[in-house]
Design a protein around this motif. Structure first.
Motif, PDB file in Angstrom:
ATOM      1  N   VAL A 133       0.834  -1.197   0.000  1.00 32.72           N
ATOM      2  CA  VAL A 133       0.000   0.000   0.000  1.00 32.72           C
ATOM      3  C   VAL A 133       0.873   1.253   0.000  1.00 32.72           C
ATOM      4  O   VAL A 133       0.502   2.286  -0.573  1.00 32.72           O
ATOM      5  N   LEU A 134       2.039   1.175   0.611  1.00 34.16           N
ATOM      6  CA  LEU A 134       2.920   2.333   0.748  1.00 34.16           C
ATOM      7  C   LEU A 134       3.826   2.539  -0.463  1.00 34.16           C
ATOM      8  O   LEU A 134       4.463   3.583  -0.575  1.00 34.16           O
ATOM      9  N   VAL A 135       3.875   1.567  -1.361  1.00 33.99           N
ATOM     10  CA  VAL A 135       4.747   1.664  -2.527  1.00 33.99           C
ATOM     11  C   VAL A 135       4.118   2.570  -3.570  1.00 33.99           C
ATOM     12  O   VAL A 135       2.889   2.599  -3.732  1.00 33.99           O
ATOM     13  N   SER A 136       4.949   3.318  -4.287  1.00 36.61           N
ATOM     14  CA  SER A 136       4.456   4.169  -5.368  1.00 36.61           C
ATOM     15  C   SER A 136       3.678   3.348  -6.388  1.00 36.61           C
ATOM     16  O   SER A 136       4.126   2.269  -6.818  1.00 36.61           O
ATOM     17  N   LEU A 137       2.511   3.831  -6.780  1.00 37.21           N
ATOM     18  CA  LEU A 137       1.651   3.088  -7.690  1.00 37.21           C
ATOM     19  C   LEU A 137       2.319   2.849  -9.041  1.00 37.21           C
ATOM     20  O   LEU A 137       2.280   1.734  -9.575  1.00 37.21           O
ATOM     21  N   VAL A 138       2.948   3.877  -9.608  1.00 37.36           N
ATOM     22  CA  VAL A 138       3.577   3.736 -10.922  1.00 37.36           C
ATOM     23  C   VAL A 138       4.752   2.775 -10.846  1.00 37.36           C
ATOM     24  O   VAL A 138       4.921   1.907 -11.718  1.00 37.36           O
ATOM     25  N   ALA A 139       5.572   2.893  -9.801  1.00 36.99           N
ATOM     26  CA  ALA A 139       6.707   1.980  -9.648  1.00 36.99           C
ATOM     27  C   ALA A 139       6.229   0.541  -9.491  1.00 36.99           C
ATOM     28  O   ALA A 139       6.790  -0.387 -10.095  1.00 36.99           O
ATOM     29  N   TRP A 140       5.205   0.340  -8.699  1.00 34.81           N
ATOM     30  CA  TRP A 140       4.637  -0.994  -8.514  1.00 34.81           C
ATOM     31  C   TRP A 140       4.157  -1.576  -9.841  1.00 34.81           C
ATOM     32  O   TRP A 140       4.420  -2.726 -10.171  1.00 34.81           O
ATOM     33  N   THR A 141       3.470  -0.750 -10.630  1.00 33.49           N
ATOM     34  CA  THR A 141       2.906  -1.223 -11.894  1.00 33.49           C
ATOM     35  C   THR A 141       4.004  -1.529 -12.907  1.00 33.49           C
ATOM     36  O   THR A 141       3.912  -2.511 -13.664  1.00 33.49           O
ATOM     37  N   ILE A 142       5.049  -0.717 -12.945  1.00 31.26           N
ATOM     38  CA  ILE A 142       6.148  -0.963 -13.885  1.00 31.26           C
ATOM     39  C   ILE A 142       6.851  -2.284 -13.557  1.00 31.26           C
ATOM     40  O   ILE A 142       7.193  -3.059 -14.464  1.00 31.26           O
ATOM     41  N   VAL A 143       7.056  -2.555 -12.281  1.00 36.55           N
ATOM     42  CA  VAL A 143       7.687  -3.822 -11.886  1.00 36.55           C
ATOM     43  C   VAL A 143       6.839  -4.999 -12.352  1.00 36.55           C
ATOM     44  O   VAL A 143       7.343  -5.982 -12.917  1.00 36.55           O
ATOM     45  N   TRP A 144       5.532  -4.916 -12.145  1.00 36.02           N
ATOM     46  CA  TRP A 144       4.647  -5.993 -12.569  1.00 36.02           C
ATOM     47  C   TRP A 144       4.574  -6.098 -14.089  1.00 36.02           C
ATOM     48  O   TRP A 144       4.331  -7.183 -14.626  1.00 36.02           O
ATOM     49  N   GLN A 145       4.780  -4.996 -14.780  1.00 34.05           N
ATOM     50  CA  GLN A 145       4.802  -5.059 -16.249  1.00 34.05           C
ATOM     51  C   GLN A 145       5.944  -5.958 -16.728  1.00 34.05           C
ATOM     52  O   GLN A 145       5.767  -6.761 -17.654  1.00 34.05           O
ATOM     53  N   PHE A 146       7.104  -5.848 -16.103  1.00 37.63           N
ATOM     54  CA  PHE A 146       8.234  -6.722 -16.458  1.00 37.63           C
ATOM     55  C   PHE A 146       7.976  -8.163 -16.018  1.00 37.63           C
ATOM     56  O   PHE A 146       8.320  -9.110 -16.736  1.00 37.63           O
ATOM     57  N   LEU A 147       7.363  -8.346 -14.854  1.00 36.41           N
ATOM     58  CA  LEU A 147       7.118  -9.700 -14.358  1.00 36.41           C
ATOM     59  C   LEU A 147       6.127 -10.470 -15.218  1.00 36.41           C
ATOM     60  O   LEU A 147       6.214 -11.690 -15.341  1.00 36.41           O
ATOM     61  N   LEU A 148       5.172  -9.756 -15.840  1.00 39.82           N
ATOM     62  CA  LEU A 148       4.095 -10.414 -16.580  1.00 39.82           C
ATOM     63  C   LEU A 148       4.367 -10.521 -18.073  1.00 39.82           C
ATOM     64  O   LEU A 148       3.486 -10.976 -18.822  1.00 39.82           O
ATOM     65  N   GLN A 149       5.532 -10.129 -18.522  1.00 35.96           N
ATOM     66  CA  GLN A 149       5.851 -10.276 -19.939  1.00 35.96           C
ATOM     67  C   GLN A 149       6.054 -11.752 -20.304  1.00 35.96           C
ATOM     68  O   GLN A 149       6.134 -12.620 -19.447  1.00 35.96           O
ATOM     69  N   GLN A 150       6.155 -12.011 -21.614  1.00 37.10           N
ATOM     70  CA  GLN A 150       6.296 -13.379 -22.094  1.00 37.10           C
ATOM     71  C   GLN A 150       7.502 -14.080 -21.466  1.00 37.10           C
ATOM     72  O   GLN A 150       7.439 -15.245 -21.090  1.00 37.10           O
ATOM     73  N   ASP A 151       8.611 -13.343 -21.351  1.00 35.48           N
ATOM     74  CA  ASP A 151       9.819 -13.911 -20.752  1.00 35.48           C
ATOM     75  C   ASP A 151      10.096 -13.308 -19.381  1.00 35.48           C
ATOM     76  O   ASP A 151      11.251 -13.187 -18.963  1.00 35.48           O
ATOM     77  N   GLY A 152       9.020 -12.925 -18.687  1.00 32.47           N
ATOM     78  CA  GLY A 152       9.166 -12.287 -17.387  1.00 32.47           C
ATOM     79  C   GLY A 152       9.312 -13.276 -16.243  1.00 32.47           C
ATOM     80  O   GLY A 152       9.390 -14.500 -16.429  1.00 32.47           O
ATOM     81  N   GLY A 153       9.305 -12.720 -15.046  1.00 31.77           N
ATOM     82  CA  GLY A 153       9.548 -13.525 -13.860  1.00 31.77           C
ATOM     83  C   GLY A 153       8.445 -14.533 -13.567  1.00 31.77           C
ATOM     84  O   GLY A 153       8.720 -15.643 -13.084  1.00 31.77           O
ATOM     85  N   VAL A 154       7.193 -14.169 -13.834  1.00 29.64           N
ATOM     86  CA  VAL A 154       6.088 -15.097 -13.550  1.00 29.64           C
ATOM     87  C   VAL A 154       6.208 -16.342 -14.421  1.00 29.64           C
ATOM     88  O   VAL A 154       6.110 -17.475 -13.941  1.00 29.64           O
ATOM     89  N   ASN A 155       6.415 -16.149 -15.725  1.00 27.70           N
ATOM     90  CA  ASN A 155       6.573 -17.306 -16.607  1.00 27.70           C
ATOM     91  C   ASN A 155       7.859 -18.064 -16.321  1.00 27.70           C
ATOM     92  O   ASN A 155       7.939 -19.278 -16.568  1.00 27.70           O
ATOM     93  N   GLY A 156       8.881 -17.363 -15.810  1.00 30.69           N
ATOM     94  CA  GLY A 156      10.103 -18.053 -15.419  1.00 30.69           C
ATOM     95  C   GLY A 156       9.855 -19.028 -14.286  1.00 30.69           C
ATOM     96  O   GLY A 156      10.355 -20.163 -14.294  1.00 30.69           O
ATOM     97  N   LEU A 157       9.050 -18.616 -13.284  1.00 26.88           N
ATOM     98  CA  LEU A 157       8.718 -19.520 -12.187  1.00 26.88           C
ATOM     99  C   LEU A 157       7.855 -20.678 -12.668  1.00 26.88           C
ATOM    100  O   LEU A 157       8.030 -21.830 -12.224  1.00 26.88           O
TER     101      LEU A 157
END
Length: 313
Positions: A133-157
């Motif tokens: 809740v305390l994290v910057s909204l834009v920073a939080w969203t940008i991090v998740w944008q990288f995690l949810l890409q085709q070769d991102g962290g979520v698909n890596g796991l």
């Protein structure tokens, strides 16, 4: 002269005197109005005046590039009714809001119940779940944008488990689900804290008495806990519903409304029409529609409170 005559003369003279304007009740009223004047001025300048201007602009056609400002009456509202994209936009908005509200409130209540137990380590987990809740909204969203890409962290796991993950932000179904999950994880801690405070206010004696009478855990939760925390449920539901209809940054960063119109919610469509396509009059009309939807849902929840909120019947 008798005492009665003297008293009558004094009463007549007192009645003949002009009554002072600044009486005690009027001075008290003035102090009260001065106390609320900053809040009242802020409400007028930043709420009522902008609402009035939005309605006024919705009756105009304002072309910023050409420098024209023309009264068109209800043409923008007719355009709204004939907009071929409006059905899909409203459907995406409804799906996004419903998914966000149900998932957020359910997860927040479950976490609050688990963290209300008197176990070691609950303070750490409370901090862990609330910290997004305390994290910057834009920073939080940008991090998740990288995690949810085709070769991102979520698909890596998922790949470590032998599962091939999709391109989360480019699928018609997964894109909307991804934005909902990102928003829920970001803000579930706030509702969790509110529910946790409400749970800690439920009298333990009620549960102990019900347990002695043979009531099970689910019965105690449904018949004691839920009625006792129902005012907090009402508060969190109103906050979450209104917030779900105002989500913009997550859509703008993650999907830009795509693919197609699958994640184009009403706020983002308003932004496109007003600031990308320069249809400011039509954008103001969409703002009026958004305001009416938010007001209607809020009033509906407030009206329904008498049917299920404890002490409101």
């Amino acid at each position: 002269m008798t005492a009665t005559d003297l008293g009558d003369r004094v009463a007549v003279r007192a009645a003949a005197r002009p009554r002072p304007f600044w009486t005690i009740p009027r001075r008290d009223a003035l102090v009260g109005y001065l106390m609320i004047s900053p809040q009242l001025a802020g409400s007028v300048l930043f709420v009522l005046l902008p609402l009035g201007l939005v309605v006024y602009y919705s009756l105009q056609e304002w072309n910023v590039l050409a420098g024209t400002f023309e009264y068109v009456g209800g043409a923008n509202y007719a355009k709204l009714l004939a907009d071929p994209n409006m059905g899909q936009v409203l459907a995406s908005t409804a799906l996004f809001s419903a998914g966000l509200v149900v998932l957020n409130l359910t997860l927040a209540l479950v976490l609050a119940i688990l963290l209300d137990q008197r176990l070691r380590g609950t303070t750490f987990f409370r901090t862990l779940f609330f910290s997004p809740v305390l994290v910057s909204l834009v920073a939080w969203t940008i991090v998740w944008q990288f995690l949810l890409q085709q070769d991102g962290g979520v698909n890596g796991l998922l790949g470590l488990a032998g599962v091939e993950g999709p391109n989360w932000l480019r699928g018609d179904t997964t894109a909307l689900l991804s934005v909902v999950v990102v928003q829920v994880v970001k803000n579930v801690g706030l509702n969790m804290v509110l529910f946790l405070a409400a749970l800690q206010g439920v009298p333990r004696q009620l549960h102990e008495a019900a347990q002695l009478d043979g009531a099970g855990a689910w019965t105690r939760f449904a018949r004691i806990t839920v009625p006792q925390i129902s005012p907090t449920i009402l508060l969190t539901s109103i906050i979450t519903v209104v917030g779900s209809l105002q989500v913009f940054a997550q859509i703008a960063v993650l999907t830009q409304g795509g693919p197609g119109l699958s994640t184009t919610v009403l706020v983002y469509y308003l932004y496109q029409q007003a600031f990308q396509f320069r249809h400011l009059g039509y954008g103001a009309t969409l703002s009026v529609l958004l305001f009416l939807i938010v007001a209607a849902l809020t009033l509906l929840q407030w009206w329904l409170r008498r049917k299920w909120v404890f002490h409101e019947s």
